[in-house]
Design a protein around this motif. Structure first.
Motif, mmCIF file in Angstrom:
data_model
loop_
_atom_site.group_PDB
_atom_site.id
_atom_site.type_symbol
_atom_site.label_atom_id
_atom_site.label_comp_id
_atom_site.label_asym_id
_atom_site.label_seq_id
_atom_site.Cartn_x
_atom_site.Cartn_y
_atom_site.Cartn_z
ATOM 1 N N ILE A 129 0.809 -1.210 0.000
ATOM 2 C CA ILE A 129 0.000 0.000 0.000
ATOM 3 C C ILE A 129 0.845 1.263 0.000
ATOM 4 O O ILE A 129 1.864 1.339 0.655
ATOM 5 C CB ILE A 129 -0.936 -0.058 1.222
ATOM 6 N N LEU A 130 0.379 2.242 -0.759
ATOM 7 C CA LEU A 130 1.126 3.487 -0.884
ATOM 8 C C LEU A 130 0.825 4.502 0.210
ATOM 9 O O LEU A 130 1.216 5.646 0.115
ATOM 10 C CB LEU A 130 0.860 4.122 -2.251
ATOM 11 N N ILE A 131 0.058 4.082 1.220
ATOM 12 C CA ILE A 131 -0.136 4.926 2.392
ATOM 13 C C ILE A 131 0.891 4.455 3.408
ATOM 14 O O ILE A 131 0.922 3.270 3.720
ATOM 15 C CB ILE A 131 -1.566 4.749 2.979
ATOM 16 N N GLY A 132 1.710 5.363 3.881
ATOM 17 C CA GLY A 132 2.854 4.942 4.690
ATOM 18 C C GLY A 132 2.590 4.900 6.181
ATOM 19 O O GLY A 132 1.493 4.564 6.619
ATOM 20 N N GLN A 175 -7.378 13.655 -2.543
ATOM 21 C CA GLN A 175 -7.263 15.115 -2.515
ATOM 22 C C GLN A 175 -5.993 15.543 -1.779
ATOM 23 O O GLN A 175 -5.292 16.459 -2.215
ATOM 24 C CB GLN A 175 -8.491 15.728 -1.824
ATOM 25 N N LEU A 176 -5.687 14.869 -0.673
ATOM 26 C CA LEU A 176 -4.472 15.202 0.082
ATOM 27 C C LEU A 176 -3.229 14.906 -0.749
ATOM 28 O O LEU A 176 -2.268 15.674 -0.749
ATOM 29 C CB LEU A 176 -4.446 14.432 1.401
ATOM 30 N N GLU A 177 -3.276 13.801 -1.456
ATOM 31 C CA GLU A 177 -2.168 13.438 -2.337
ATOM 32 C C GLU A 177 -1.947 14.544 -3.375
ATOM 33 O O GLU A 177 -0.810 14.934 -3.653
ATOM 34 C CB GLU A 177 -2.480 12.092 -3.014
ATOM 35 N N ALA A 248 6.385 17.018 -5.087
ATOM 36 C CA ALA A 248 6.572 15.903 -6.010
ATOM 37 C C ALA A 248 8.059 15.543 -6.119
ATOM 38 O O ALA A 248 8.417 14.374 -6.276
ATOM 39 C CB ALA A 248 5.998 16.245 -7.376
ATOM 40 N N GLU A 249 8.935 16.545 -6.046
ATOM 41 C CA GLU A 249 10.369 16.307 -6.198
ATOM 42 C C GLU A 249 11.103 16.286 -4.865
ATOM 43 O O GLU A 249 11.987 15.470 -4.657
ATOM 44 C CB GLU A 249 11.001 17.426 -7.054
ATOM 45 N N THR A 250 10.720 17.195 -3.937
ATOM 46 C CA THR A 250 11.509 17.356 -2.718
ATOM 47 C C THR A 250 11.290 16.249 -1.699
ATOM 48 O O THR A 250 12.136 16.022 -0.841
ATOM 49 C CB THR A 250 11.219 18.721 -2.053
ATOM 50 N N LEU A 251 10.141 15.564 -1.774
ATOM 51 C CA LEU A 251 9.959 14.391 -0.919
ATOM 52 C C LEU A 251 9.961 13.147 -1.813
ATOM 53 O O LEU A 251 9.419 13.168 -2.914
ATOM 54 C CB LEU A 251 8.631 14.463 -0.155
ATOM 55 N N SER A 252 10.551 12.078 -1.315
ATOM 56 C CA SER A 252 10.529 10.819 -2.069
ATOM 57 C C SER A 252 9.130 10.219 -1.998
ATOM 58 O O SER A 252 8.305 10.632 -1.192
ATOM 59 C CB SER A 252 11.545 9.843 -1.464
ATOM 60 N N GLU A 255 8.492 9.022 1.476
ATOM 61 C CA GLU A 255 8.252 10.109 2.428
ATOM 62 C C GLU A 255 6.850 10.692 2.250
ATOM 63 O O GLU A 255 6.142 10.970 3.215
ATOM 64 C CB GLU A 255 9.308 11.216 2.248
ATOM 65 N N ARG A 256 6.444 10.861 0.976
ATOM 66 C CA ARG A 256 5.093 11.398 0.725
ATOM 67 C C ARG A 256 4.026 10.444 1.251
ATOM 68 O O ARG A 256 3.015 10.859 1.788
ATOM 69 C CB ARG A 256 4.878 11.661 -0.763
#
Ligand code: HEC
Ligand code: HEC
Length: 270
Positions: A129-132, A175-177, A248-252, A255-256
């Motif tokens: 899952i892409l929710i960390g 939406q948060l994404e 999009a770039e500053t966090l991996s 991390e996102r």
């Protein structure tokens, strides 16, 4: 802050990355009569958040694959009491009368996610899952991500940017994404930055706290509360550009995913 840990830990789970093929399948609405009443489009992030919630709240009765109960196999996509997504959401929230499924308090974003997942449970292959992890996400929020330098959470932090204490309840995962990716238009209109110029020529950049036909209340860049009569203003513009940096770039990706989990854990309870 202690309770936050408790709330957050409910969201903890391993994360994994979806193969692109699974992603395509997930975005395709299931066929069948029931799907006709639905928007037909479920966002990947909502499906993933729904999967984490399903594992927490539904798996005990419905099983990992949704086919544990003899009365109902969720993988068929046929739900007799839920012709539309709205019905499905209502049933998830209110339970089904005379069955073991009882009412549970879910927020709007949780219901959106659960509906998205249940509608796709038969076709999506979720290995991970892409929710960390929300605890790691909080660390990034307050540390390297520098989110806390603009945003306020549970009474701590500046007022320059929207207070996020309840954001996980009022915004969906997708939406948060989009907010994190800096995709335009994700922000609630009232949260867009405004620029006003008063009758004496003073320019104020700020954020609306409140607005009615005649007056507007702003927090300016110095965190001052300003109340203005709209009729007296020389200029009043709602800005299209965002003061929120894109991550999009500053966090991996990892991390996102962690920050997203943290944002989703913010439900107004402290
Ligand atoms: C305590 C057990 C239990 C839990 C927990 C539970 N369910 Fe159910 N659920 C049931 C039972 C039993 C039925 C079947 C009722 C029947 O048709 O007889 C059902 C039916 C359903 C249906 C079919 C609705 C329809 O239109 O007929 C859906 C969808 C569903 N559950 C989703 C969920 C989801 C999503 C969760 C978690 C958020 C959940 N359930 C949690 C027991 C449970
Ligand atoms: C430089 C200040 C600043 C920083 C740093 C910042 N934000 Fe924002 N953020 C804003 C502003 C201002 C808005 C209001 C909307 C706009 O201007 O687009 C916003 C909007 C948001 C929203 C949308 C709120 C809504 O109502 O939908 C979320 C979510 C968010 N930020 C999360 C974060 C996270 C997470 C971080 C760190 C990774 C972060 N922000 C870093 C200024 C900032």
């Amino acid at each position: 802050m202690t309770d936050l840990g408790t709330i957050s830990s409910r969201l903890s789970h391993p994360r994994l990355v979806l193969p692109a093929a699974a992603l395509m399948v997930a975005l395709t609405a299931p066929g069948g009569a029931e799907a006709q009443d639905n928007v037909g489009r479920y966002e990947q992030t909502d499906i993933e958040y729904g999967a984490t919630l399903y594992n927490m709240h539904c798996i005990a009765c419905h099983g990992e694959n949704g086919d544990l109960l003899p009365e109902i196999n969720l993988r068929t996509g046929r739900f007799p009491n839920s012709p539309s997504d709205r019905d499905l959401g209502d049933n998830i929230r209110n339970g089904l009368p005379d069955t073991a499924m009882i009412a549970t308090e879910y927020t709007d974003s949780e219901v959106t996610a659960l509906v998205a997942y249940v509608r796709n449970i038969g076709s999506v292959d979720l290995d991970s899952i892409l929710i960390g992890d929300p605890i790691r996400g909080q660390g990034i929020f307050e540390g390297t991500g520098e989110c806390a330098s603009c945003h306020r959470v549970f009474g701590r932090g500046p007022r320059a940017a929207p207070d996020l204490s309840n954001i996980g309840a009022i915004r969906t995962a997708s939406q948060l994404e989009r907010s994190l990716l800096g995709t335009a238009g994700a922000t609630i209109p009232i949260n867009r930055a405004v620029r006003v110029v008063t009758a004496d020529g003073t320019a104020i950049n700020g954020r609306r706290l409140n607005e009615d036909t005649f007056t507007v209340q702003l927090v300016d860049e110095n965190e001052r509360l300003v109340s203005l009569e709209k009729a007296t203003l020389n200029e009043y513009t709602i800005l299209e550009t965002s003061a929120m940096p894109a991550y999009a770039e500053t966090l991996s990706d990892d991390e996102r995913a962690d920050v997203l989990a943290y944002l989703l854990s913010l439900k107004g309870m402290n």
